[in-house]
Design a protein around this motif. Sequence first.
Motif, PDB file in Angstrom:
ATOM      1  N   ILE A  26       0.829  -1.190  -0.029  1.00  0.00           N
ATOM      2  CA  ILE A  26       0.048   0.155  -0.082  1.00  0.00           C
ATOM      3  C   ILE A  26       0.982   1.093  -0.156  1.00  0.00           C
ATOM      4  N   THR A  27       0.462   2.195  -0.810  1.00  0.00           N
ATOM      5  CA  THR A  27       1.278   3.360  -0.804  1.00  0.00           C
ATOM      6  C   THR A  27       0.249   4.527  -0.894  1.00  0.00           C
ATOM      7  N   GLY A  28       0.804   5.740  -0.647  1.00  0.00           N
ATOM      8  CA  GLY A  28      -0.247   6.933  -0.567  1.00  0.00           C
ATOM      9  C   GLY A  28      -0.413   7.349   0.888  1.00  0.00           C
ATOM     10  N   SER A  29      -1.467   8.230   1.041  1.00  0.00           N
ATOM     11  CA  SER A  29      -1.821   8.344   2.636  1.00  0.00           C
ATOM     12  C   SER A  29      -3.189   8.327   2.632  1.00  0.00           C
ATOM     13  N   VAL A  30      -3.488   8.320   4.073  1.00  0.00           N
ATOM     14  CA  VAL A  30      -5.059   8.445   4.330  1.00  0.00           C
ATOM     15  C   VAL A  30      -4.886   9.111   5.672  1.00  0.00           C
ATOM     16  N   ARG A  31      -5.469  10.408   5.981  1.00  0.00           N
ATOM     17  CA  ARG A  31      -5.530  10.992   7.146  1.00  0.00           C
ATOM     18  C   ARG A  31      -6.773  11.453   7.578  1.00  0.00           C
ATOM     19  N   GLN A  32      -6.913  11.163   8.913  1.00  0.00           N
ATOM     20  CA  GLN A  32      -8.112  11.465   9.570  1.00  0.00           C
ATOM     21  C   GLN A  32      -7.810  12.729  10.424  1.00  0.00           C
ATOM     22  N   ASN A  33      -8.569  13.742  10.217  1.00  0.00           N
ATOM     23  CA  ASN A  33      -8.105  14.981  11.139  1.00  0.00           C
ATOM     24  C   ASN A  33      -6.747  15.459  11.304  1.00  0.00           C
ATOM     25  N   GLY A  34      -5.878  15.053  10.143  1.00  0.00           N
ATOM     26  CA  GLY A  34      -4.776  15.305   9.987  1.00  0.00           C
ATOM     27  C   GLY A  34      -3.695  14.389  10.656  1.00  0.00           C
ATOM     28  N   GLU A  35      -4.123  13.275  11.156  1.00  0.00           N
ATOM     29  CA  GLU A  35      -3.310  12.181  11.483  1.00  0.00           C
ATOM     30  C   GLU A  35      -3.218  11.180  10.430  1.00  0.00           C
ATOM     31  N   GLU A  36      -1.962  10.645  10.390  1.00  0.00           N
ATOM     32  CA  GLU A  36      -1.721   9.520   9.239  1.00  0.00           C
ATOM     33  C   GLU A  36      -2.252   8.305   9.950  1.00  0.00           C
ATOM     34  N   ILE A  37      -3.205   7.495   9.372  1.00  0.00           N
ATOM     35  CA  ILE A  37      -3.781   6.311   9.677  1.00  0.00           C
ATOM     36  C   ILE A  37      -3.366   5.284   8.923  1.00  0.00           C
TER      37      ILE A  37
END
Length: 258
Positions: free
Chosen positions: A60-71
């Motif tokens: 998996i590459t890329g990013s998923v941020r919830q309220n600014g936090e990388e999850i």
Amino acid sequence: MLVVNDLCIYTKDNRETIVQSVSFTVGDGETLGLIGESGSGKSMTSKCIMRLLDPHRFGITGSVRQNGEEILSGKLPRNFRGNRIGMITQNPMTAFAPMIKLGRQLEMGFDTKGRTAKKEYYERLDEAFKSVNLHDMKKIVNSYPDELSGGMLQRVMIALTMMKKPELLIADECTTAVDAASEYMILGELEKMKQCGMSMIVVTHDFGVAARLCDSVTVMKSGRIIEYGRTSDVLGSPQDEYTGQLVSASVMFREDVC
Ligand SMILES: Nc1ncnc2c1ncn2[C@@H]1O[C@H](COP(=O)(O)OP(=O)(O)OP(=O)(O)O)[C@@H](O)[C@H]1O
Ligand SMILES: [Mg+2]
């Protein structure tokens, strides 16, 4: 707010790309629809956000941020599943441990210590069950998952999610296994959750559901996003030929059935 940026998923054994450069945002209190043909990567995207993909099997590459936090990487935040992000999975048969009665599984994550807490918990559970057309709580909590139908298990999952009230709910085809009356009630409950300010990702094949619930929609094909925008724009005047075909097919199906 959830921000998915350039998300790619591939299999580690044969390097097959499953999801490619997927990016979208779900604002606070907003509902995003994920639509697209079977096998287009909707569930894989959803499972990835929920951190349910086996890291030994999937890259998996890329990013998923919830309220600014990388999850997407690092230690899973506390109470992540259920409280931060809740998911109603497409296949309810695999969502519960088969050897443990449902009552015990459902109690996990709730404070049921002491008679008062337990009584209050079961009153809330009964209420949540009734709102999704399940009327025999005692029988259900004393059952093993394989003693219930797929549609019943799906509704148990929805009731549980409603009780947990996660910041973001992912509903992956959550009405596919249920009868029309239950579907009507479930969509009503999702609407209520939306009105209460919950953010949602609704995965659906049903354009009627998307039009009713979603502020914006993302159309996927072969692991890529081919169209993304406000629901009325995408469904009302699709820019992509494939989206246009999906919308026309849906309209023709409805006209045939009605
Ligand atoms: N466990 C897995 N291992 C390898 N490939 C997988 C796995 N699960 C799904 N895939 C592949 O990933 C692709 C996307 O699957 P996914 O389940 O996300 O589709 P979907 O859009 O949710 O389809 P549907 O509408 O039928 O639910 C498909 O080609 C599928 O074969
Ligand atoms: Mg799916």
